[in-house]
Write an enzyme that holds these catalytic residues in place. Structure first.
Site, PDB file in Angstrom:
ATOM      1  N   SER A  32       0.825  -1.209   0.000  1.00  0.00           N
ATOM      2  CA  SER A  32       0.000   0.000   0.000  1.00  0.00           C
ATOM      3  C   SER A  32       0.866   1.270   0.000  1.00  0.00           C
ATOM      4  O   SER A  32       1.748   1.409  -0.843  1.00  0.00           O
ATOM      5  CB  SER A  32      -0.954  -0.054   1.196  1.00  0.00           C
ATOM      6  OG  SER A  32      -1.940   0.918   1.101  1.00  0.00           O
ATOM      7  N   ASP A  74      -9.489  -3.080  -6.704  1.00  0.00           N
ATOM      8  CA  ASP A  74      -8.997  -2.276  -5.577  1.00  0.00           C
ATOM      9  C   ASP A  74      -9.554  -0.860  -5.665  1.00  0.00           C
ATOM     10  O   ASP A  74      -9.297  -0.143  -6.627  1.00  0.00           O
ATOM     11  CB  ASP A  74      -7.465  -2.250  -5.609  1.00  0.00           C
ATOM     12  CG  ASP A  74      -6.866  -1.770  -4.294  1.00  0.00           C
ATOM     13  OD1 ASP A  74      -7.539  -0.996  -3.589  1.00  0.00           O
ATOM     14  OD2 ASP A  74      -5.732  -2.150  -3.990  1.00  0.00           O
ATOM     15  N   HIS A 116      -8.075  -4.681  -1.204  1.00  0.00           N
ATOM     16  CA  HIS A 116      -6.916  -4.029  -0.610  1.00  0.00           C
ATOM     17  C   HIS A 116      -6.671  -4.479   0.829  1.00  0.00           C
ATOM     18  O   HIS A 116      -5.539  -4.546   1.279  1.00  0.00           O
ATOM     19  CB  HIS A 116      -7.133  -2.513  -0.643  1.00  0.00           C
ATOM     20  CG  HIS A 116      -5.898  -1.735  -0.367  1.00  0.00           C
ATOM     21  ND1 HIS A 116      -4.967  -1.471  -1.332  1.00  0.00           N
ATOM     22  CD2 HIS A 116      -5.415  -1.192   0.773  1.00  0.00           C
ATOM     23  CE1 HIS A 116      -3.973  -0.775  -0.805  1.00  0.00           C
ATOM     24  NE2 HIS A 116      -4.225  -0.597   0.481  1.00  0.00           N
TER      25      HIS A 116
END
Length: 660
Positions: free
Chosen positions: A517, A603, A649
């Site tokens: 991330s 995502d 995610h």
């Protein structure tokens, strides 16, 4: 007459962009299908080993238990169980219902809340392909029945026996709080709406269940409203109007409010007691502003408050300082503070869910990336820490834990946590996996992972770099690594890797870097500035195109994220600064490390477009460099992208994470 053509032109460019993305995605999928077979044997070996480790360590891990007087509720394998407190350890429990009974066989249970009189249970169910959950309220009895189904719910709490408050989620934002009732006059009404897009709304109950709190938080500021659980239909009362830069949270004990806040200098957390006693008739007197706040306890410098739990006569604070974990017990009776250092191997705390307010013991688990969770208890009466005996779990005795400090460019000392096998010889020849995050004031994830233990057993060294931008040394550690300080995190990471090599822990040609991330920003930036320090990089759903993402205000998180990255649309200085470190913007023809990226097609947080374009640009730069320097034995890195059709995610199933 100019509006119509310009709109048409905009639509055409969107269609072109969409087609380009589909073409790039198809090319990457073909590339992955060509490359992945060569890793098949290795993948099979690793997966079998991980399954073996998973079975070994999860057999002994218990799911969180919710205790209500004599009853204990818990979840296992998609089923909700009810047991008597005395029988729970004997394995005597009744199944109330399962996710399959509810028609949600592919979902997992994320959250459980039981009404005060135990007539209702509310659960949230979530699939791994979406960030939105469904809340199901069941009426308990001999045959539990579904009372209500609420879609797109983020959080929920019972304010009274039949009154549930909940927040809804839309485009990753929570801005509305609703109240719904189940008996007599069944109705649902909106009780709070947040107008500012930078703020996210959450709810929780105080430990003694006297108040339900509505918390509106941005990255730097918060505001809390209270609902009196004895009068759940009355309007919420404001505690303290939002003040830029001041964060606060509320607890309640014996008719007094306790506030955990960053108000005052230094801007780290402090425990505050309000001078006013709470009277039901006049809640406004008690919610009367900062001038009535009285300091109870302040954190030491460079200390991170990890968690905070209120009991009837004591408060427990879980703290982190220079990588070590501590327990501070504040007695409301003797006004003393007791500090207990926890075992040196421990890196993560987890409080057991919903301990009873009047309990004389606080239960929690300690773990590290290579140590499975171990249960501990702190007894207020005995004033001591007890390790709880559980079923036989293989003990990790051959792993060495070291804590180091690396000196960054501006002389700041940056903590590193290192794990390696005690039996490893010639550490400079061993492969090293470095982990980094450094954003949002969030600590690096150091909970137990089977794959980390497998790497230790196979002779790897694991290093966790607690760089600025993360939260490991308190709120100032985050402030020193966000917005116009983002480069400090990069300097910290560089200093950490160099120190590891100087101390004889591996060397550049055996060093890999892992990030997920927002950690992709620092990892991607290091690949551009210091590619010679690392041989390989593994990125999971990485944020690599900061500039373009922060210029697109239509994306769900852009405005909310301006507190972290700045606003390049309105501030040219900020735009230039982001451009100076943004991984995508700074790719150039040079010898890059090999890169393996996992991304998710659906995502919502990290747009796939940015990752696809990053991979294309990186691959071209590496090939350009190789063609210019056609030296004998010239090394061309592998740059591989695996785009997963499933998964999101934040969550993935065991099978999914094993495959990954």
């Amino acid at each position: 007459g100019t509006k119509v053509p310009s709109k048409r032109k905009q639509n055409t460019s969107l269609v072109t962009s969409d087609l380009l993305n589909k073409t790039l995605l198809k090319l990457e999928q073909e590339n992955w299908n060509d490359i992945s077979p060569r890793y098949k044997a290795m993948t099979k070996r690793i997966k079998e080993k991980l399954e073996e480790l998973h079975d070994m360590y999860t057999l002994n891990s218990e799911s969180p238990r919710i205790r209500f007087g004599e009853n204990v509720y818990f979840e296992e394998n998609g089923c909700i169980f009810l047991s008597k407190a005395d029988d729970v350890d004997e394995g005597n429990a009744d199944i109330l219902f399962s996710t399959e009974d509810l028609g949600f066989s592919d979902a997992f249970i994320q959250r459980i809340r039981i009404s005060p009189d135990q007539r209702y249970i509310a659960i949230s169910l979530k699939s791994e392909n979406s960030e939105e959950a469904t809340c199901i309220i069941m009426k308990l009895g001999n045959f539990p029945v579904v009372e209500k189904v609420i879609p797109s719910v983020f959080n929920f709490e019972w304010a009274a026996n039949d009154v549930l408050y909940y927040t809804t989620q839309k485009n990753l934002k929570c801005q509305n709080v609703f109240m719904t009732t189940f008996t007599y006059e069944k109705h649902t009404k909106l009780v709070y709406t947040e107008q500012d897009a930078r703020f996210f709304v959450d709810i929780y109950c105080t430990k003694d269940r006297r108040f339900l709190t509505i918390n509106s938080n941005s990255k730097t500021t918060s505001e809390v409203w209270l609902v009196d659980c004895r009068h759940p239909f009355e309007s919420p009362a404001l505690v303290q109007a939002r003040t830029a830069g001041v964060i606060y949270h509320i607890e309640h004990r014996k008719d007094q409010l306790y506030i955990l806040t960053t108000y005052g200098e230094p801007a780290e957390y402090k425990a505050i007691l309000t001078n006013n006693y709470i009277h039901r008739i006049n809640l406004d007197t008690y919610c009367s502003g900062k001038e009535n706040w009285q300091l109870v306890y302040a954190l030491e410098k460079k200390t991170k408050l990890v968690d905070f739990e209120m009991f009837s006569d004591d408060c427990i604070m879980f703290l982190k300082n220079a990588g070590h974990l501590y327990l501070n017990v504040i007695s409301f009776v003797s006004h003393s503070v007791q500090s207990i250092k926890l075992p040196t191997w421990a890196c993560e705390f987890e409080l057991e869910s919903h301990p009873e307010h009047t309990s004389s013991t606080c239960y929690f688990q300690l773990s590290s990336p290579v140590h499975p969770p171990k249960r501990f208890a702190y007894s207020f009466k005995e004033n001591n820490l007890i390790e709880q005996a559980v079923q036989e779990v293989p003990i990790i005795t051959n792993c060495h834990t070291t804590r180091l400090l690396a000196k960054s460019k501006d002389e700041t000392l940056v903590p590193i946590t290192v794990f390696h096998n005690k039996n490893s010889k010639e550490l400079h020849r061993r492969p090293l996996l470095v982990h980094v995050y450094g954003a949002y004031g969030i600590d690096l994830n150091m909970s137990f992972k089977e794959e980390k233990l497998m790497l230790i057993e196979e002779g790897w060294i694991l290093a966790y770099c607690h760089v600025r931008g993360g939260g490991e040394q308190g709120l100032s550690w985050h402030r020193d690594g966000c917005q116009h300080n983002k480069l400090k995190g990069l300097h910290d990471l560089r200093a950490c890797i160099k120190l590891l090599h100087q101390l004889g822990l591996s060397q550049p040609k055996h060093t890999a870097l892992a990030a997920a991330s927002a950690g992709g920003v620092l990892a991607g930036a290091l690949c551009n500035t210091d590619p010679e320090l690392i041989r390989a990089v593994v990125l999971q759903a990485p944020f690599v195109d900061v500039l373009n993402t922060m210029m697109k205000t239509h994306l769900p998180l852009t405005i909310e994220e301006q507190d972290e990255w700045g606003n390049p649309l309105e501030d040219e200085k900020c735009m230039k600064y982001i451009k100076s470190y943004c991984p995508y913007q700074n790719i150039k023809a040079q010898c890059y490390p090999s890169v393996f990226i996992t991304a998710y097609e659906n995502d919502e947080r990290i747009p796939l477009t940015g990752i696809l374009q990053y991979v294309q640009k990186l691959r071209k730069a590496a090939l350009d460099h190789a063609s210019r320097t056609s030296k004998k034995g010239n090394w061309i890195p592998n740059i591989i992208l695996d785009v997963q059709a499933n998964g999101s995610h934040c969550d993935s199933s065991l099978e999914h994470s094993l495959n990954e």
